[in-house]
Motif scaffolding. Sequence first.
Motif, PDB file in Angstrom:
ATOM      1  N   LEU A  71     -64.279   3.690 101.294  1.00 26.46           N
ATOM      2  CA  LEU A  71     -64.960   3.186 100.180  1.00 26.46           C
ATOM      3  C   LEU A  71     -65.989   4.207  99.876  1.00 26.46           C
ATOM      4  O   LEU A  71     -66.337   4.146  98.397  1.00 26.46           O
ATOM      5  CB  LEU A  71     -65.675   1.663 100.478  1.00 26.46           C
ATOM      6  N   ALA A  72     -66.540   4.912 100.821  1.00 28.68           N
ATOM      7  CA  ALA A  72     -67.772   5.825 100.505  1.00 28.68           C
ATOM      8  C   ALA A  72     -67.055   6.929  99.653  1.00 28.68           C
ATOM      9  O   ALA A  72     -68.000   7.480  98.768  1.00 28.68           O
ATOM     10  CB  ALA A  72     -68.376   6.442 101.607  1.00 28.68           C
ATOM     11  N   VAL A  73     -65.930   7.411  99.691  1.00 27.53           N
ATOM     12  CA  VAL A  73     -65.259   8.333  99.103  1.00 27.53           C
ATOM     13  C   VAL A  73     -64.485   7.925  97.808  1.00 27.53           C
ATOM     14  O   VAL A  73     -63.876   8.834  97.278  1.00 27.53           O
ATOM     15  CB  VAL A  73     -64.203   9.384  99.826  1.00 27.53           C
ATOM     16  N   THR A  74     -64.529   6.754  97.341  1.00 28.78           N
ATOM     17  CA  THR A  74     -63.773   6.243  96.361  1.00 28.78           C
ATOM     18  C   THR A  74     -64.819   6.018  95.055  1.00 28.78           C
ATOM     19  O   THR A  74     -65.680   4.995  95.041  1.00 28.78           O
ATOM     20  CB  THR A  74     -63.099   4.740  96.675  1.00 28.78           C
ATOM     21  N   ASP A  75     -64.379   6.604  93.958  1.00 25.84           N
ATOM     22  CA  ASP A  75     -65.645   7.012  93.100  1.00 25.84           C
ATOM     23  C   ASP A  75     -65.826   5.723  92.236  1.00 25.84           C
ATOM     24  O   ASP A  75     -66.581   5.343  91.867  1.00 25.84           O
ATOM     25  CB  ASP A  75     -64.861   7.920  92.029  1.00 25.84           C
ATOM     26  N   SER A  76     -64.661   4.671  92.304  1.00 21.20           N
ATOM     27  CA  SER A  76     -64.697   3.446  91.427  1.00 21.20           C
ATOM     28  C   SER A  76     -65.552   2.515  92.250  1.00 21.20           C
ATOM     29  O   SER A  76     -65.650   1.473  91.494  1.00 21.20           O
ATOM     30  CB  SER A  76     -63.386   2.840  91.158  1.00 21.20           C
ATOM     31  N   VAL A  77     -65.738   2.804  93.278  1.00 21.49           N
ATOM     32  CA  VAL A  77     -66.611   1.690  94.172  1.00 21.49           C
ATOM     33  C   VAL A  77     -68.299   1.828  93.735  1.00 21.49           C
ATOM     34  O   VAL A  77     -68.733   3.111  93.436  1.00 21.49           O
ATOM     35  CB  VAL A  77     -66.824   1.937  95.765  1.00 21.49           C
ATOM     36  N   ASN A  78     -68.801   0.617  93.196  1.00 18.96           N
ATOM     37  CA  ASN A  78     -70.051   0.718  92.910  1.00 18.96           C
ATOM     38  C   ASN A  78     -71.303   0.985  93.714  1.00 18.96           C
ATOM     39  O   ASN A  78     -72.289   1.689  93.135  1.00 18.96           O
ATOM     40  CB  ASN A  78     -70.309  -0.709  92.032  1.00 18.96           C
ATOM     41  N   ARG A  80     -71.504   2.941  96.664  1.00 20.34           N
ATOM     42  CA  ARG A  80     -70.933   4.012  97.484  1.00 20.34           C
ATOM     43  C   ARG A  80     -72.334   4.426  98.296  1.00 20.34           C
ATOM     44  O   ARG A  80     -72.197   4.626  99.480  1.00 20.34           O
ATOM     45  CB  ARG A  80     -70.418   5.128  96.799  1.00 20.34           C
ATOM     46  N   SER A  81     -73.366   4.500  97.618  1.00 23.02           N
ATOM     47  CA  SER A  81     -74.718   4.972  98.499  1.00 23.02           C
ATOM     48  C   SER A  81     -74.999   4.036  99.449  1.00 23.02           C
ATOM     49  O   SER A  81     -75.173   4.481 100.923  1.00 23.02           O
ATOM     50  CB  SER A  81     -75.817   5.404  97.691  1.00 23.02           C
ATOM     51  N   GLY A  82     -74.660   2.725  99.185  1.00 20.76           N
ATOM     52  CA  GLY A  82     -75.053   1.619 100.157  1.00 20.76           C
ATOM     53  C   GLY A  82     -73.826   1.729 101.303  1.00 20.76           C
ATOM     54  O   GLY A  82     -74.522   1.364 102.337  1.00 20.76           O
ATOM     55  N   VAL A  83     -72.873   1.889 100.794  1.00 23.78           N
ATOM     56  CA  VAL A  83     -71.894   2.045 102.096  1.00 23.78           C
ATOM     57  C   VAL A  83     -72.188   3.266 102.929  1.00 23.78           C
ATOM     58  O   VAL A  83     -72.033   3.046 104.212  1.00 23.78           O
ATOM     59  CB  VAL A  83     -70.352   2.443 101.641  1.00 23.78           C
ATOM     60  N   VAL A  84     -72.588   4.108 102.656  1.00 19.25           N
ATOM     61  CA  VAL A  84     -73.038   5.420 103.455  1.00 19.25           C
ATOM     62  C   VAL A  84     -74.133   4.991 104.262  1.00 19.25           C
ATOM     63  O   VAL A  84     -74.471   5.295 105.342  1.00 19.25           O
ATOM     64  CB  VAL A  84     -73.351   6.892 102.659  1.00 19.25           C
ATOM     65  N   GLU A  85     -75.153   4.368 103.625  1.00 17.77           N
ATOM     66  CA  GLU A  85     -76.214   3.632 104.322  1.00 17.77           C
ATOM     67  C   GLU A  85     -75.866   2.857 105.486  1.00 17.77           C
ATOM     68  O   GLU A  85     -76.467   2.889 106.615  1.00 17.77           O
ATOM     69  CB  GLU A  85     -77.322   3.134 103.297  1.00 17.77           C
ATOM     70  N   LEU A  86     -74.680   2.150 105.026  1.00 18.06           N
ATOM     71  CA  LEU A  86     -74.264   0.963 106.265  1.00 18.06           C
ATOM     72  C   LEU A  86     -73.771   2.010 107.304  1.00 18.06           C
ATOM     73  O   LEU A  86     -73.954   1.531 108.702  1.00 18.06           O
ATOM     74  CB  LEU A  86     -73.475   0.182 105.709  1.00 18.06           C
ATOM     75  N   LEU A  87     -73.130   3.001 107.145  1.00 15.08           N
ATOM     76  CA  LEU A  87     -72.475   3.850 108.268  1.00 15.08           C
ATOM     77  C   LEU A  87     -73.485   4.317 109.055  1.00 15.08           C
ATOM     78  O   LEU A  87     -73.444   4.362 110.231  1.00 15.08           O
ATOM     79  CB  LEU A  87     -71.625   4.969 107.740  1.00 15.08           C
ATOM     80  N   GLN A  88     -74.800   4.795 108.344  1.00 17.86           N
ATOM     81  CA  GLN A  88     -75.910   5.338 109.205  1.00 17.86           C
ATOM     82  C   GLN A  88     -76.469   4.268 109.939  1.00 17.86           C
ATOM     83  O   GLN A  88     -76.760   4.524 111.040  1.00 17.86           O
ATOM     84  CB  GLN A  88     -76.970   5.873 108.301  1.00 17.86           C
ATOM     85  N   THR A  89     -76.738   2.848 109.402  1.00 18.84           N
ATOM     86  CA  THR A  89     -77.097   1.826 110.145  1.00 18.84           C
ATOM     87  C   THR A  89     -76.195   1.530 111.583  1.00 18.84           C
ATOM     88  O   THR A  89     -76.989   1.286 112.544  1.00 18.84           O
ATOM     89  CB  THR A  89     -77.246   0.638 109.352  1.00 18.84           C
TER      90      THR A  89
END
Length: 149
Positions: A71-78, A80-89
């Motif tokens: 999801l983090a690398v899929t441009d159409s995902v609204n 993406r920054s939140g997905v990256v933040e979840l990975l860090q969490t």
Amino acid sequence: MGTVLKGMSRVRWHDLTHAYGSAADVPGRLSRVAFGDARTSASALCDLGLWLGELAVFDATVEAVPFLWDLAVTDSVNSRSGVVELLQTILEHANPPQIDVQRAAHRAVLDGRSTADMLACDEDAAVRAAAANLVTAIGSHVCESCRPA
């Protein structure tokens, strides 16, 4: 569904758990993050954060991380920054009673280092910032469960 979330149906989510019990509802939330409008995506991501990483990590977290990277690398995902933040969490949280689950969840995030490096150069400033923070967290990650034996 295309290539986004490919293979998600092969995971036995109903046999896995998250912070509030059965993980059978995780695929639906991942799909909402992938294909929902901004509000739907953000709401689903909030649920996933509570279920998979903010309280502790779980066996469902381990299975979800590859899809989060997707999801983090899929441009159409609204969100993406939140997905990256979840990975860090996920990388920053533990589950001491289940140290093997903690290690596997952390390893799944750590294994995405090259993807995080790529995202740190993304066109979206919010994604770039979140990815830069994640790269730093990956580079400095030390926890009891991840130390070599």
